[in-house]
Design a protein around this motif. Structure first.
Motif, PDB file in Angstrom:
ATOM      1  N   ASP A  94     -19.900  18.581   1.325  1.00  0.00           N
ATOM      2  CA  ASP A  94     -20.869  19.515   0.720  1.00  0.00           C
ATOM      3  C   ASP A  94     -22.037  19.746   1.667  1.00  0.00           C
ATOM      4  OD1 ASP A  94     -19.317  19.787  -1.546  1.00  0.00           O
ATOM      5  OD2 ASP A  94     -20.466  18.336  -2.721  1.00  0.00           O
ATOM      6  N   GLN A  95     -22.496  18.679   2.306  1.00  0.00           N
ATOM      7  CA  GLN A  95     -23.596  18.794   3.273  1.00  0.00           C
ATOM      8  C   GLN A  95     -23.201  19.696   4.439  1.00  0.00           C
ATOM      9  OE1 GLN A  95     -25.552  15.112   4.683  1.00  0.00           O
ATOM     10  NE2 GLN A  95     -25.125  15.830   6.758  1.00  0.00           N
ATOM     11  N   GLY A  96     -21.989  19.520   4.949  1.00  0.00           N
ATOM     12  CA  GLY A  96     -21.523  20.323   6.065  1.00  0.00           C
ATOM     13  C   GLY A  96     -21.446  21.798   5.734  1.00  0.00           C
ATOM     14  N   VAL A  97     -21.005  22.133   4.526  1.00  0.00           N
ATOM     15  CA  VAL A  97     -20.937  23.535   4.106  1.00  0.00           C
ATOM     16  C   VAL A  97     -22.339  24.114   3.987  1.00  0.00           C
ATOM     17  CG1 VAL A  97     -20.287  25.073   2.210  1.00  0.00           C
ATOM     18  CG2 VAL A  97     -18.702  23.323   2.990  1.00  0.00           C
ATOM     19  N   ASN A 117     -24.820  23.394   5.664  1.00  0.00           N
ATOM     20  CA  ASN A 117     -25.368  23.553   7.011  1.00  0.00           C
ATOM     21  C   ASN A 117     -24.397  24.269   7.948  1.00  0.00           C
ATOM     22  OD1 ASN A 117     -27.803  22.081   6.434  1.00  0.00           O
ATOM     23  ND2 ASN A 117     -26.550  20.237   6.413  1.00  0.00           N
ATOM     24  N   TYR A 118     -23.584  25.167   7.412  1.00  0.00           N
ATOM     25  CA  TYR A 118     -22.549  25.827   8.219  1.00  0.00           C
ATOM     26  C   TYR A 118     -23.121  26.573   9.422  1.00  0.00           C
ATOM     27  CZ  TYR A 118     -23.732  30.385   6.242  1.00  0.00           C
ATOM     28  OH  TYR A 118     -24.396  31.530   5.888  1.00  0.00           O
ATOM     29  N   LYS A 119     -24.350  27.045   9.338  1.00  0.00           N
ATOM     30  CA  LYS A 119     -24.936  27.801  10.453  1.00  0.00           C
ATOM     31  C   LYS A 119     -25.108  26.949  11.702  1.00  0.00           C
ATOM     32  CE  LYS A 119     -27.285  31.080   7.479  1.00  0.00           C
ATOM     33  NZ  LYS A 119     -28.571  31.611   7.014  1.00  0.00           N
ATOM     34  N   ASP A 120     -25.117  25.632  11.551  1.00  0.00           N
ATOM     35  CA  ASP A 120     -25.296  24.719  12.677  1.00  0.00           C
ATOM     36  C   ASP A 120     -23.969  24.194  13.231  1.00  0.00           C
ATOM     37  OD1 ASP A 120     -28.068  24.893  12.392  1.00  0.00           O
ATOM     38  OD2 ASP A 120     -28.150  23.155  11.059  1.00  0.00           O
TER      39      ASP A 120
END
Length: 98
Positions: free
Chosen positions: A12-15, A17-20
């Motif tokens: 969930d955290q990765g999604v 922060n998808y822009k990074d």
């Protein structure tokens, strides 16, 4: 060096922060280099996995350490497969054949 195919899914955290994600892949490559491994390629995919990384590492301990570091950040979960090139597979077949 042994090759590893790593299948990655965003948490969930990765999604969030998808822009990074491209910058994070560069950081992963740098972390691998510090351990004596190498990120050969990385692909963002559509389907059951979000990314696929191809990694070379001198041994399983190094590959595992790198993936532990990656997982610790919290953006992805991984499934890793040991891969063999044609020459490696020929050696395996020779051993299996006796």
């Amino acid at each position: 060096m042994p090759t590893y195919v790593t299948l990655l899914n965003w948490t969930d955290q990765g999604v969030r922060n998808y822009k990074d994600t491209a910058r994070r892949s560069e950081a992963f490559g740098s972390a691998l280099q510090k351990l004596g491994a190498k990120l050969l390629s990385i692909f963002w995919t559509v389907g059951p996995y979000d990314l696929v990384a191809i990694v070379e590492a001198p041994d399983e301990e190094t590959a595992t350490a790198a993936l532990l570091q990656l997982g610790e950040v919290g953006n992805v979960r991984s499934t890793t497969l040991r891969a063999f090139d044609p020459e490696g597979m020929e050696r395996i077949i020779t051993k299996a054949s006796g």
